[in-house]
Design an enzyme around this catalytic site. Structure first.
Site, PDB file in Angstrom:
ATOM      1  N   ASN A   1     -11.654  17.108   1.091  1.00  0.00           N
ATOM      2  CA  ASN A   1     -12.625  16.029   0.922  1.00  0.00           C
ATOM      3  C   ASN A   1     -13.975  16.532   1.417  1.00  0.00           C
ATOM      4  O   ASN A   1     -14.057  17.502   2.170  1.00  0.00           O
ATOM      5  CB  ASN A   1     -12.191  14.786   1.708  1.00  0.00           C
ATOM      6  CG  ASN A   1     -12.934  13.533   1.284  1.00  0.00           C
ATOM      7  OD1 ASN A   1     -13.705  13.528   0.318  1.00  0.00           O
ATOM      8  ND2 ASN A   1     -12.691  12.442   1.993  1.00  0.00           N
ATOM      9  N   THR A   2     -15.032  15.868   0.993  1.00  0.00           N
ATOM     10  CA  THR A   2     -16.361  16.201   1.464  1.00  0.00           C
ATOM     11  C   THR A   2     -16.912  15.047   2.295  1.00  0.00           C
ATOM     12  O   THR A   2     -16.519  13.893   2.125  1.00  0.00           O
ATOM     13  CB  THR A   2     -17.332  16.488   0.303  1.00  0.00           C
ATOM     14  OG1 THR A   2     -17.398  15.334  -0.540  1.00  0.00           O
ATOM     15  CG2 THR A   2     -16.879  17.690  -0.502  1.00  0.00           C
ATOM     16  N   HIS A   3     -17.834  15.379   3.191  1.00  0.00           N
ATOM     17  CA  HIS A   3     -18.497  14.369   4.014  1.00  0.00           C
ATOM     18  C   HIS A   3     -19.979  14.712   4.093  1.00  0.00           C
ATOM     19  O   HIS A   3     -20.326  15.876   4.318  1.00  0.00           O
ATOM     20  CB  HIS A   3     -17.883  14.344   5.421  1.00  0.00           C
ATOM     21  CG  HIS A   3     -18.538  13.357   6.325  1.00  0.00           C
ATOM     22  ND1 HIS A   3     -18.590  12.013   6.046  1.00  0.00           N
ATOM     23  CD2 HIS A   3     -19.217  13.523   7.498  1.00  0.00           C
ATOM     24  CE1 HIS A   3     -19.249  11.393   7.011  1.00  0.00           C
ATOM     25  NE2 HIS A   3     -19.631  12.284   7.896  1.00  0.00           N
TER      26      HIS A   3
ATOM     27  N   ASP B   1     -12.543  11.758   8.514  1.00  0.00           N
ATOM     28  CA  ASP B   1     -13.480  12.893   8.521  1.00  0.00           C
ATOM     29  C   ASP B   1     -13.243  13.827   9.706  1.00  0.00           C
ATOM     30  O   ASP B   1     -14.191  14.379  10.284  1.00  0.00           O
ATOM     31  CB  ASP B   1     -14.934  12.392   8.533  1.00  0.00           C
ATOM     32  CG  ASP B   1     -15.246  11.471   7.365  1.00  0.00           C
ATOM     33  OD1 ASP B   1     -14.661  11.667   6.287  1.00  0.00           O
ATOM     34  OD2 ASP B   1     -16.056  10.547   7.545  1.00  0.00           O
TER      35      ASP B   1
ATOM     36  N   ASP C   1      -6.788  15.170   7.119  1.00  0.00           N
ATOM     37  CA  ASP C   1      -5.665  14.852   7.994  1.00  0.00           C
ATOM     38  C   ASP C   1      -5.593  13.335   8.134  1.00  0.00           C
ATOM     39  O   ASP C   1      -6.193  12.603   7.347  1.00  0.00           O
ATOM     40  CB  ASP C   1      -5.794  15.571   9.349  1.00  0.00           C
ATOM     41  CG  ASP C   1      -7.040  15.168  10.126  1.00  0.00           C
ATOM     42  OD1 ASP C   1      -7.722  14.196   9.730  1.00  0.00           O
ATOM     43  OD2 ASP C   1      -7.338  15.825  11.147  1.00  0.00           O
ATOM     44  N   ALA C   2      -4.889  12.849   9.120  1.00  0.00           N
ATOM     45  CA  ALA C   2      -4.682  11.407   9.250  1.00  0.00           C
ATOM     46  C   ALA C   2      -5.895  10.677   9.826  1.00  0.00           C
ATOM     47  O   ALA C   2      -5.939   9.444   9.836  1.00  0.00           O
ATOM     48  CB  ALA C   2      -3.454  11.128  10.121  1.00  0.00           C
ATOM     49  N   GLY C   3      -6.893  11.400  10.291  1.00  0.00           N
ATOM     50  CA  GLY C   3      -8.083  10.774  10.859  1.00  0.00           C
ATOM     51  C   GLY C   3      -9.136  10.494   9.810  1.00  0.00           C
ATOM     52  O   GLY C   3      -8.919  10.677   8.601  1.00  0.00           O
TER      53      GLY C   3
ATOM     54  N   ARG D   1       0.830  -1.203   0.000  1.00  0.00           N
ATOM     55  CA  ARG D   1       0.000   0.000   0.000  1.00  0.00           C
ATOM     56  C   ARG D   1       0.869   1.259   0.000  1.00  0.00           C
ATOM     57  O   ARG D   1       0.515   2.270  -0.620  1.00  0.00           O
ATOM     58  CB  ARG D   1      -0.913  -0.018   1.232  1.00  0.00           C
ATOM     59  CG  ARG D   1      -1.981   1.060   1.270  1.00  0.00           C
ATOM     60  CD  ARG D   1      -2.969   0.904   0.138  1.00  0.00           C
ATOM     61  NE  ARG D   1      -4.038   1.890   0.220  1.00  0.00           N
ATOM     62  CZ  ARG D   1      -5.263   1.618   0.649  1.00  0.00           C
ATOM     63  NH1 ARG D   1      -5.579   0.399   1.039  1.00  0.00           N
ATOM     64  NH2 ARG D   1      -6.170   2.555   0.666  1.00  0.00           N
TER      65      ARG D   1
END
Length: 205
Positions: free
Chosen positions: A111-113, A149, A145-147, A69
């Site tokens: 990004n969108t959520h 959302d 970020d790394a999380g 990956r």
């Protein structure tokens, strides 16, 4: 980037309706951003077809074609870098990017959520909102970020929950608002510039 065209790379995994909203916006010479490339993690998707119809270069990097990956992530980072973007937009891109990509595009990956963060993170935002009984939900544009959302919020838009909503009807109305919010926010970022200070995203130079 105030005063010049913002260069945007869009990443997709499916139908690319958010991508289409950006392509439609950038067709107007007055819109201050341009989509310089579209990348995907799979072949044969409508998102790539939309890009090709618009004359936008495309590339595909499938995870299964790489031994690890991290090797895929490094290749994705290099491919995107080849188009020298100011901003990368994940538009229904169904892969989590890794450390290389996050480091290269820290503060510049959006990004969108389909919920009002921090409420209802994860894959089932509209269904979770409906099950909880909220009266309004909506969509969030955020800096990745790394999380999951969890990144700093760029913009949010509210969508009312109707008494007869299903998860599907609610999600469709959220997606309509999400496209409008994305186009408006990217345009504003291009016109005014932006900064990310901790959890706060500010427009303006």
């Amino acid at each position: 980037m105030v005063g010049s065209q913002l260069r945007v790379v869009v990443l997709v995994s499916g139908s690319g309706t958010n991508l289409q909203a950006l392509l439609d916006a950038t067709a107007d010479p007055a819109y201050p951003a341009t989509v310089v490339a579209v990348g995907a993690d799979r072949e044969g998707i409508e998102g790539l077809t939309r890009a090709e119809r618009a004359g936008v270069p495309t590339f595909v990097l499938r995870v299964k074609d790489f031994q690890t990956r991290s090797a895929w992530d490094a290749a994705l980072t290099a491919s995107v870098a080849g188009f020298d973007p100011d901003l990368v937009v994940s538009a229904g891109f169904m892969k989590l990017v890794g450390e290389d990509f996050l480091a290269a595009y820290a503060g510049r990956l959006l990004n969108t959520h389909p919920a009002l963060s921090p409420s209802f993170p994860g894959m089932h935002g509209p269904a979770d909102a409906l099950a909880y009984g909220v009266k309004v939900t909506g969509c969030t544009l955020f800096v990745v970020d790394a999380g999951v959302d969890t990144g700093p919020i760029v913009a949010q838009s509210v969508v009312p929950v109707l008494d007869d909503d299903t998860a599907e009807t609610l999600h469709e109305r959220i997606k309509t608002e999400e496209r409008r919010m994305l186009v408006e926010a990217v345009g504003r970022m291009a016109r005014e510039g932006f900064t990310v200070d901790g959890r706060v995203v500010r427009f303006g130079g």
